[in-house]
Design an enzyme around this catalytic site. Structure first.
Site, PDB file in Angstrom:
ATOM      1  N   GLU A 190       1.004  -1.311   0.166  1.00 18.08           N
ATOM      2  CA  GLU A 190      -0.079  -0.029   0.062  1.00 18.08           C
ATOM      3  C   GLU A 190       0.826   1.213  -0.007  1.00 18.08           C
ATOM      4  OE1 GLU A 190      -3.310  -0.024   2.940  1.00 18.08           O
ATOM      5  OE2 GLU A 190      -4.098  -1.821   1.867  1.00 18.08           O
ATOM      6  N   GLU A 378      -5.514  -8.413   0.085  1.00 21.39           N
ATOM      7  CA  GLU A 378      -6.383  -8.221   1.199  1.00 21.39           C
ATOM      8  C   GLU A 378      -7.537  -7.851   0.787  1.00 21.39           C
ATOM      9  OE1 GLU A 378      -4.912  -5.046   3.851  1.00 21.39           O
ATOM     10  OE2 GLU A 378      -2.938  -5.670   3.606  1.00 21.39           O
TER      11      GLU A 378
END
Ligand code: FCB
Length: 471
Positions: A190, A378
């Site tokens: 991320e 995720e």
């Protein structure tokens, strides 16, 4: 008649008029592709604890979490789920679920306590043991090199270009140690979070609010670190090792599935992620981004963009919240539709529900950039879990997961190269600035006793894995 009674009466009436089984068409096929990887995900600082064990160095997150006022309830990751010591128990949870794979992250400061220099053998041993134990249980390890925790001793952190080189050296070193057993490595997790959230918003470690030029430079160091790490892993890993990234590009999703809105969402995906995934997939900063940032654009050295654009074996996406997009007559051709106070959310205020984001992220990335393979690194949800009579009936998490997994299935069924899915998270853990106040696990963790209890969602996931279909 009150509304409740009306609903009850309505159901009885519908039941009476239902079609007989014989007259029904065949049920829609909800099966997942053969070989579709089903796993769970975690990250080092969120679960390991044992922050002083075996020579681990202090990290940015240790410092931040111990700064008063930064984390809800003054929580920190000192103990977390104690998974550094309890990992055999955690692997047993996964064995019981029947998962194919486990995504975990390596704590950089266990390997190089000050960021570079002499490796710490005890830290390496830990990941050796973890990987061996996973394989002994028939679970494939997928390792993330950097999930936000870096050695606090690194001067300047991500503001310093040298950190990108230090990360690559560490990543190459660990790939050399593990690639005889680990076949999939992700460089960083991320980009937007460890750059913007940490250096612009000030909400994550190190908690800075830099001006735009400083933020853009940090972003550049982030994508550069990714590219350098790809090259370092390739240089040190066994042939055939798969190298990718776990990114959370903003999930632009068309409000209505018509060609105009679909095109608008695709343009938004490319332009609004220009400093991150677009730069990585295209090996350049697109004009829209450079024009918008003007004098604040990052300082790029010769050769940087080719490094950043290093070809990948796979792209992994973390998918949670949709950003709804519609076609617009203005110069960009798209408009982002705001979320409202009443937009459906899970327990985290940022987690707006929109399962269609699952399908559209996969499709947008596939159609624009043609990655060889995609994974979902995720996807999951926080809910207000409560234990009652030994049970946690998180039906709302099941609803969320089923909705998203159905849309991932749709993408795979249409032929987009989606190879697998990692549910966030195996168990409740330290949820960054929210501390332990937000639970994302499919296993409930009692942080006072470290007892793990499967929730209803674990039962659901186990059944999905057993039947290889949406249940
Ligand atoms: C993602 C993070 C992960 C976890 C989930 C809920 O942004 O990568 O560590 O906190 O959100």
């Amino acid at each position: 008649m009150r509304r409740r009674d009306f609903v009850r009466g309505g159901m009885a009436a519908a039941g009476a008029g239902m079609l007989s089984t014989a007259a029904r068409a065949a049920p829609v096929d909800l099966s997942l592709p053969k070989d579709f990887v089903l796993g769970c995900a975690t990250a080092a600082y969120q679960i390991e604890g044992a922050v002083d064990a075996d020579g681990r160095g202090k990290t940015n997150w240790d410092v931040f979490a111990h700064t008063p006022g930064k984390i809800a309830n003054g929580d920190n990751g000192d103990i977390a789920c104690d998974s550094y010591r309890r990992y055999p128990e955690d692997i047993a949870l996964m064995r019981d679920l029947g998962v194919d794979a486990y995504r975990f992250s390596i704590a950089w400061s266990r390997i190089f306590p000050t960021g570079r220099g002499k490796p710490n053998a005890k830290g390496v041993d830990y990941y050796d043991r973890l990987v061996d134990a996973l394989l002994a249980s028939g679970i494939q390890p997928h390792a993330t090199m950097f999930h936000w925790d870096y050695p606090a001793a690194l001067p300047g952190g991500w503001q310093n270009r040298d950190t990108a080189y230090a990360l690559a050296d560490y990543a190459g070193y660990m790939a050399g140690k593990l690639s005889d057993r680990v076949r999939h490595f992700m460089t960083v997790n991320e980009l937007r979070c460890f750059t913007d959230l940490s250096h612009r918003e000030g909400l994550h470690a190190p908690g800075l609010k830099l001006p735009p030029a400083g933020v853009n430079q940090v972003r550049h160091h982030g994508v550069l670190a990714h590219g350098l790490a790809v090259q370092a892993i390739r240089a040190k890993a066994r042939a055939g090792t798969q190298v990718g990234i776990a990114d959370n590009m903003v999930a632009f999703t068309p409000v209505i599935e018509t060609p105009a809105h679909i095109a608008a969402a695709r343009t938004a995906t490319r332009v609004e992620n220009a400093m991150f995934l677009t730069a990585i997939m295209e090996g350049r900063y697109i004009d829209e981004y450079l024009r918008q940032e003007g004098a604040n654009a990052p300082k790029v050295q010769a050769g940087d963009m080719a490094i950043i654009g290093s070809p990948l074996d796979f792209v992994s996406l973390n998918v949670y919240t949709p950003e709804w997009v519609r076609a617009d007559d203005g110069p960009t051709g798209y408009a982002v539709v705001r979320h409202n106070a009443a937009s459906p959310r899970m327990a985290s205020p940022w987690l707006v529900v929109g399962p269609e984001a699952a399908y559209w992220t996969v499709r947008n990335v596939s159609e624009m950039w043609k990655p060889k393979a995609l994974y979902i690194s995720e996807n999951g949800a926080s809910t207000d879990d409560a234990m009652a009579n030994g049970r946690v009936d998180d039906a709302d998490r099941v609803m969320y997961l089923r909705g998203y997994l159905s849309q991932f299935r749709r993408a795979a069924a249409e032929g987009f190269p989606l190879k697998g899915y990692f549910l966030w998270s195996l168990m409740d853990n330290f949820e960054w600035a929210d501390g332990y106040s937000k639970r994302f696990g499919i296993h409930y963790v009692d942080f006072a006793t470290q007892r793990r209890t499967p929730k209803l969602s674990a039962q659901w996931y186990k059944e999905v894995i057993r039947q290889r279909r949406i249940v």
